[in-house]
Design an enzyme around this catalytic site. Structure first.
Site, mmCIF file in Angstrom:
data_model
loop_
_atom_site.group_PDB
_atom_site.id
_atom_site.type_symbol
_atom_site.label_atom_id
_atom_site.label_comp_id
_atom_site.label_asym_id
_atom_site.label_seq_id
_atom_site.Cartn_x
_atom_site.Cartn_y
_atom_site.Cartn_z
ATOM 1 N N TYR A 107 0.809 -1.232 0.000
ATOM 2 C CA TYR A 107 0.000 0.000 0.000
ATOM 3 C C TYR A 107 0.842 1.282 0.000
ATOM 4 C CZ TYR A 107 -4.431 -2.385 0.018
ATOM 5 O OH TYR A 107 -5.511 -3.136 -0.367
ATOM 6 N N GLU A 150 -8.846 -7.645 3.525
ATOM 7 C CA GLU A 150 -8.027 -8.661 2.843
ATOM 8 C C GLU A 150 -7.422 -9.632 3.867
ATOM 9 O OE1 GLU A 150 -5.715 -5.913 0.444
ATOM 10 O OE2 GLU A 150 -7.611 -5.282 -0.459
ATOM 11 N N TYR A 200 -14.291 -17.314 -7.755
ATOM 12 C CA TYR A 200 -13.329 -17.388 -8.858
ATOM 13 C C TYR A 200 -11.921 -17.571 -8.315
ATOM 14 C CZ TYR A 200 -12.733 -12.444 -7.560
ATOM 15 O OH TYR A 200 -12.505 -11.276 -6.863
ATOM 16 N N TYR A 217 -10.792 -16.490 -13.291
ATOM 17 C CA TYR A 217 -11.758 -17.391 -13.932
ATOM 18 C C TYR A 217 -12.698 -17.960 -12.872
ATOM 19 C CZ TYR A 217 -8.948 -16.630 -18.006
ATOM 20 O OH TYR A 217 -8.301 -15.995 -19.037
ATOM 21 N N GLY A 284 -23.202 -14.867 -22.846
ATOM 22 C CA GLY A 284 -21.901 -15.374 -23.274
ATOM 23 C C GLY A 284 -21.213 -16.187 -22.202
ATOM 24 N N PHE A 400 -16.850 -9.293 -15.477
ATOM 25 C CA PHE A 400 -15.605 -9.931 -15.902
ATOM 26 C C PHE A 400 -14.552 -8.899 -16.297
ATOM 27 C CE2 PHE A 400 -17.170 -14.474 -17.109
ATOM 28 C CZ PHE A 400 -17.515 -14.683 -15.788
HETATM 29 C C1 LIG Z 1 -14.337 -12.328 -11.425
HETATM 30 C C2 LIG Z 1 -14.031 -12.713 -12.857
HETATM 31 C C3 LIG Z 1 -14.403 -13.944 -13.334
HETATM 32 C C4 LIG Z 1 -14.132 -14.296 -14.662
HETATM 33 N N1 LIG Z 1 -14.527 -15.529 -15.113
HETATM 34 C C5 LIG Z 1 -14.257 -15.888 -16.398
HETATM 35 C C6 LIG Z 1 -14.637 -17.180 -16.880
HETATM 36 O O1 LIG Z 1 -15.207 -17.993 -16.160
HETATM 37 N N2 LIG Z 1 -14.306 -17.504 -18.165
HETATM 38 C C7 LIG Z 1 -13.677 -16.602 -19.002
HETATM 39 O O2 LIG Z 1 -13.398 -16.960 -20.153
HETATM 40 N N3 LIG Z 1 -13.338 -15.360 -18.556
HETATM 41 C C8 LIG Z 1 -13.584 -14.995 -17.276
HETATM 42 N N4 LIG Z 1 -13.204 -13.759 -16.817
HETATM 43 C C9 LIG Z 1 -12.465 -12.852 -17.744
HETATM 44 C C10 LIG Z 1 -10.971 -13.190 -17.692
HETATM 45 O O3 LIG Z 1 -10.429 -12.886 -16.429
HETATM 46 C C11 LIG Z 1 -10.147 -12.393 -18.721
HETATM 47 O O4 LIG Z 1 -10.460 -11.035 -18.592
HETATM 48 C C12 LIG Z 1 -10.422 -12.856 -20.144
HETATM 49 O O5 LIG Z 1 -10.050 -14.220 -20.279
HETATM 50 C C13 LIG Z 1 -9.618 -11.997 -21.143
HETATM 51 O O6 LIG Z 1 -8.269 -12.073 -20.783
HETATM 52 P P1 LIG Z 1 -7.157 -11.983 -21.917
HETATM 53 O O7 LIG Z 1 -5.818 -11.974 -21.251
HETATM 54 O O8 LIG Z 1 -7.378 -13.013 -22.948
HETATM 55 O O9 LIG Z 1 -7.445 -10.592 -22.561
HETATM 56 P P2 LIG Z 1 -6.609 -9.239 -22.310
HETATM 57 O O10 LIG Z 1 -5.296 -9.343 -22.964
HETATM 58 O O11 LIG Z 1 -6.669 -8.925 -20.865
HETATM 59 O O12 LIG Z 1 -7.499 -8.239 -23.139
HETATM 60 C C14 LIG Z 1 -8.776 -7.835 -22.683
HETATM 61 C C15 LIG Z 1 -9.348 -6.868 -23.695
HETATM 62 O O13 LIG Z 1 -8.459 -5.766 -23.798
HETATM 63 C C16 LIG Z 1 -8.125 -5.547 -25.153
HETATM 64 N N5 LIG Z 1 -6.718 -5.107 -25.246
HETATM 65 C C17 LIG Z 1 -5.621 -5.779 -24.802
HETATM 66 N N6 LIG Z 1 -4.492 -5.099 -25.116
HETATM 67 C C18 LIG Z 1 -4.899 -3.995 -25.796
HETATM 68 C C19 LIG Z 1 -4.232 -2.912 -26.402
HETATM 69 N N7 LIG Z 1 -2.906 -2.840 -26.366
HETATM 70 N N8 LIG Z 1 -4.991 -1.972 -27.004
HETATM 71 C C20 LIG Z 1 -6.339 -2.031 -27.043
HETATM 72 N N9 LIG Z 1 -7.033 -3.046 -26.492
HETATM 73 C C21 LIG Z 1 -6.326 -3.996 -25.881
HETATM 74 C C22 LIG Z 1 -8.288 -6.893 -25.852
HETATM 75 O O14 LIG Z 1 -8.575 -6.739 -27.232
HETATM 76 C C23 LIG Z 1 -9.472 -7.484 -25.098
HETATM 77 O O15 LIG Z 1 -10.681 -7.065 -25.687
HETATM 78 C C24 LIG Z 1 -13.462 -13.386 -15.511
HETATM 79 C C25 LIG Z 1 -13.067 -12.132 -14.999
HETATM 80 C C26 LIG Z 1 -13.339 -11.805 -13.696
HETATM 81 C C27 LIG Z 1 -12.896 -10.454 -13.179
HETATM 82 C C1 HEM Z 2 -6.284 2.387 -1.358
HETATM 83 C C2 HEM Z 2 -5.580 1.739 -2.283
HETATM 84 C C3 HEM Z 2 -6.187 0.953 -3.419
HETATM 85 C C4 HEM Z 2 -7.381 1.150 -4.055
HETATM 86 C C5 HEM Z 2 -8.451 2.190 -3.784
HETATM 87 C C6 HEM Z 2 -7.470 0.139 -5.089
HETATM 88 C C7 HEM Z 2 -8.561 -0.004 -5.944
HETATM 89 C C8 HEM Z 2 -8.684 -0.995 -6.886
HETATM 90 C C9 HEM Z 2 -9.824 -1.186 -7.749
HETATM 91 C C10 HEM Z 2 -11.083 -0.318 -7.750
HETATM 92 C C11 HEM Z 2 -9.590 -2.255 -8.524
HETATM 93 C C12 HEM Z 2 -10.515 -2.837 -9.611
HETATM 94 C C13 HEM Z 2 -11.430 -3.867 -8.969
HETATM 95 C C14 HEM Z 2 -12.384 -4.440 -9.995
HETATM 96 O O1 HEM Z 2 -12.021 -5.418 -10.632
HETATM 97 O O2 HEM Z 2 -13.474 -3.916 -10.154
HETATM 98 C C15 HEM Z 2 -8.283 -2.768 -8.167
HETATM 99 C C16 HEM Z 2 -7.679 -3.833 -8.775
HETATM 100 C C17 HEM Z 2 -6.351 -4.165 -8.560
HETATM 101 N N1 HEM Z 2 -5.523 -3.660 -7.592
HETATM 102 FE FE1 HEM Z 2 -5.935 -2.210 -6.280
HETATM 103 N N2 HEM Z 2 -6.345 -0.627 -5.068
HETATM 104 C C18 HEM Z 2 -5.531 -0.166 -4.065
HETATM 105 C C19 HEM Z 2 -4.310 -0.678 -3.692
HETATM 106 C C20 HEM Z 2 -3.638 -1.672 -4.373
HETATM 107 C C21 HEM Z 2 -2.319 -2.166 -4.028
HETATM 108 C C22 HEM Z 2 -1.488 -1.717 -2.831
HETATM 109 C C23 HEM Z 2 -1.984 -3.102 -4.960
HETATM 110 C C24 HEM Z 2 -0.690 -3.878 -5.081
HETATM 111 C C25 HEM Z 2 0.401 -3.324 -5.558
HETATM 112 C C26 HEM Z 2 -3.098 -3.208 -5.879
HETATM 113 C C27 HEM Z 2 -3.162 -4.054 -6.962
HETATM 114 C C28 HEM Z 2 -4.286 -4.247 -7.730
HETATM 115 C C29 HEM Z 2 -4.327 -5.167 -8.857
HETATM 116 C C30 HEM Z 2 -3.160 -6.012 -9.363
HETATM 117 C C31 HEM Z 2 -5.620 -5.118 -9.361
HETATM 118 C C32 HEM Z 2 -6.176 -5.868 -10.569
HETATM 119 C C33 HEM Z 2 -5.822 -5.058 -11.763
HETATM 120 C C34 HEM Z 2 -6.123 -5.754 -13.033
HETATM 121 O O3 HEM Z 2 -6.089 -6.989 -13.055
HETATM 122 O O4 HEM Z 2 -6.374 -5.049 -13.994
HETATM 123 N N3 HEM Z 2 -4.075 -2.332 -5.482
HETATM 124 N N4 HEM Z 2 -7.758 -1.977 -7.163
#
Ligand SMILES: Cc1cc2nc3c(=O)[nH]c(=O)nc-3n(C[C@H](O)[C@H](O)[C@H](O)COP(=O)(O)OP(=O)(O)OC[C@H]3O[C@@H](n4cnc5c(N)ncnc54)[C@H](O)[C@@H]3O)c2cc1C
Ligand code: HEM
Length: 407
Positions: A107, A150, A200, A217, A284, A400
């Site tokens: 943090y 957490e 997940y 996932y 989907g 997602f």
């Molecule tokens: C709680 C939760 C549960 C989930 N459960 C499932 C599940 O059961 N099954 C499932 O299939 N998925 C699930 N997902 C979604 C999954 O986590 C991923 O987000 C999904 O598989 C896409 O990941 P990826 O790495 O293939 O895509 P990413 O590389 O993360 O890309 C995501 C999007 O961003 C765009 N993007 C990436 N890079 C760029 C760039 N440089 N410029 C512009 N656009 C860009 C891509 O075109 C794509 O549309 C879940 C997500 C959450 C948060």
């Molecule tokens: C007060 C401090 C923080 C706030 C308010 C915050 C807020 C958030 C929020 C809103 C999300 C998106 C949740 C969603 O999926 O909807 C997120 C995701 C995340 N946070 Fe934080 N966060 C904080 C601190 C941290 C710290 C200390 C770390 C570790 C270095 C961290 C790492 C991440 C990561 C890795 C994700 C997922 C990002 C992704 O997969 O795109 N966060 N956080």
């Protein structure tokens, strides 16, 4: 629960006054501040972008907006405690952080880079010592609420703080006709039988450039031996958007016998309460948490009245279509309605053409409603439900992608 902790902590009046006065200014520059924050943080700690954050989300800016919106929402609550407490927001973030193994010692990294970014964007003459001190307080109240939440989640999962990662072996792979890949993952010495339906895991894989990328996932099922079943739908390229990095890589490269990182399960969808009517609405690949709820009902509460509503492009793209139908045959009080935008099977019993609509769908009083799909779908259906008089507390959404609107 952290919400109580945050409730007990209030901003001192002098801080509240400054936060109220500067919220509009911070709000007006929030996109610049968060972009600058991530640029600084990943410059100082490149390992965070390679190995912890989702670089697809960073490229799109979705996660940046989610973080910004969450802090603004939290600050708004602190300066006006009459507003609804953002417990749902904290819970979603806390579960997401726990599923990534975020720990208290990280943090200060976010803090230092965020505050440096605020000064860089707004200027030291605006961010006086008093302004910095007031926002510092907001940050640490929110951070402490998340750290406590957490920690509680780690204790409940029976792990030390942040120790969530396990090495899992793929024991089976099935290619669903929809293109989704069903993986069954076993972790030596660990059974995941006490996970709750709709939870997940994060899956970590090493990409060709050496970065470890994590994605979440949903559990489709936990099978008798305590192994986890996931369904991963590869995200295809569309227009100028590249194909999804991790989902495509898993589909192309992960087979029986391979090893991936997987975390213990987290996620705050409430377990269905036995006896109360349920409505499961998905689009989907958003079907995955619904399948896990149906698996749970089939073994634990088969007499539950349940309405299943699913939307898809066509029967070809409908993930786990066969399993969904099998499960419904085990639930005597279940109904199924499907909408296909494009399908010759529309016209079969329960299969409708076009987009999912709630028109003509009965919503029993007190039903618990679960909703999952892309952001636009979840947002549209949720507002429709609210218009139909459903209490927001009865609607449980899973998203997602980062949540930049529900907050
Ligand atoms: C709680 C939760 C549960 C989930 N459960 C499932 C599940 O059961 N099954 C499932 O299939 N998925 C699930 N997902 C979604 C999954 O986590 C991923 O987000 C999904 O598989 C896409 O990941 P990826 O790495 O293939 O895509 P990413 O590389 O993360 O890309 C995501 C999007 O961003 C765009 N993007 C990436 N890079 C760029 C760039 N440089 N410029 C512009 N656009 C860009 C891509 O075109 C794509 O549309 C879940 C997500 C959450 C948060
Ligand atoms: C007060 C401090 C923080 C706030 C308010 C915050 C807020 C958030 C929020 C809103 C999300 C998106 C949740 C969603 O999926 O909807 C997120 C995701 C995340 N946070 Fe934080 N966060 C904080 C601190 C941290 C710290 C200390 C770390 C570790 C270095 C961290 C790492 C991440 C990561 C890795 C994700 C997922 C990002 C992704 O997969 O795109 N966060 N956080």
């Amino acid at each position: 629960m952290t919400a109580t902790t945050a409730d007990q902590i209030e901003l001192e009046p002098r801080h509240a006054e400054i936060v109220s006065a500067t919220l509009p200014l911070i709000g007006a520059h929030i996109d610049e501040i968060t972009a600058e924050f991530y640029r600084r943080m990943f410059g100082n700690h490149p390992e965070l972008l390679r190995n912890l954050f989702n670089r697809g989300n960073q490229a799109q800016g979705a996660q940046q907006r989610a973080l910004a919106a969450s802090i603004a929402t939290f600050a708004t609550h602190l300066v006006d405690p009459e507003l609804p407490h953002p417990a749902e927001l904290l819970s979603r973030i806390g579960h997401k952080h726990a599923s990534l193994g975020v720990t208290a010692d990280q943090y200060p990294i976010v803090h230092d880079n965020l505050f440096a970014a605020i000064v860089a964007v707004l200027g030291a003459e605006v961010v006086t010592d008093e302004v910095a001190a007031a926002w510092d307080r907001v940050y640490w109240i929110m951070a402490q609420a998340l750290i406590d939440l957490e920690h509680d989640l780690y204790v409940a999962a029976g792990v030390s703080d942040g120790e969530v990662y396990r090495r899992a072996r793929v024991v089976s792979r099935v290619d669903d006709p929809s293109g989704a890949v069903l993986l069954t993952l076993g972790v030596a010495g660990e059974r995941f039988s006490d996970s709750s339906p709709g939870q997940y895991v994060s899956v970590g894989v090493t990409m060709p450039d050496g970065a470890r990328q994590l994605r979440q996932y949903s559990l489709v099922d936990v099978v008798a031996g305590g192994e986890l079943v996931l369904a991963i739908k590869p995200v295809g390229a569309a227009g100028d958007q590249p194909a999804g990095e991790v989902s495509s890589w898993i589909a192309a490269n992960v087979f029986v016998g391979d090893v991936v990182d997987v975390t213990v399960p987290f996620g705050d969808l409430p377990a269905p309460a036995g006896g109360r009517p349920l409505i499961l609405i998905s689009a989907g690949i958003g079907i995955t948490p619904m399948i896990s709820i149906l698996e749970f009902l089939a073994t634990q509460a088969p007499n539950t009245p349940v309405q299943v509503l699913h939307a898809d492009h066509s029967d070809q793209s409908h993930p786990l279509r066969q399993r969904q139908r099998e499960l419904l045959t085990q639930l005597p009080h279940a109904t199924l309605d499907i909408w296909y935008e494009d399908s010759p099977t529309a016209g079969q019993a329960g299969v409708h053409p076009g987009f999912l609509t709630l028109d003509g769908i009965e919503l029993p009083e007190g039903a618990q409603i679960y909703l999952c799909g892309n952001n636009g779908f979840v947002q549209a259906v949720r507002s429709k439900l609210v218009t139909r008089g459903v209490a927001a507390a009865h609607v449980h959404c899973e998203l997602f992608s980062p949540n930049d609107w529900l907050v």
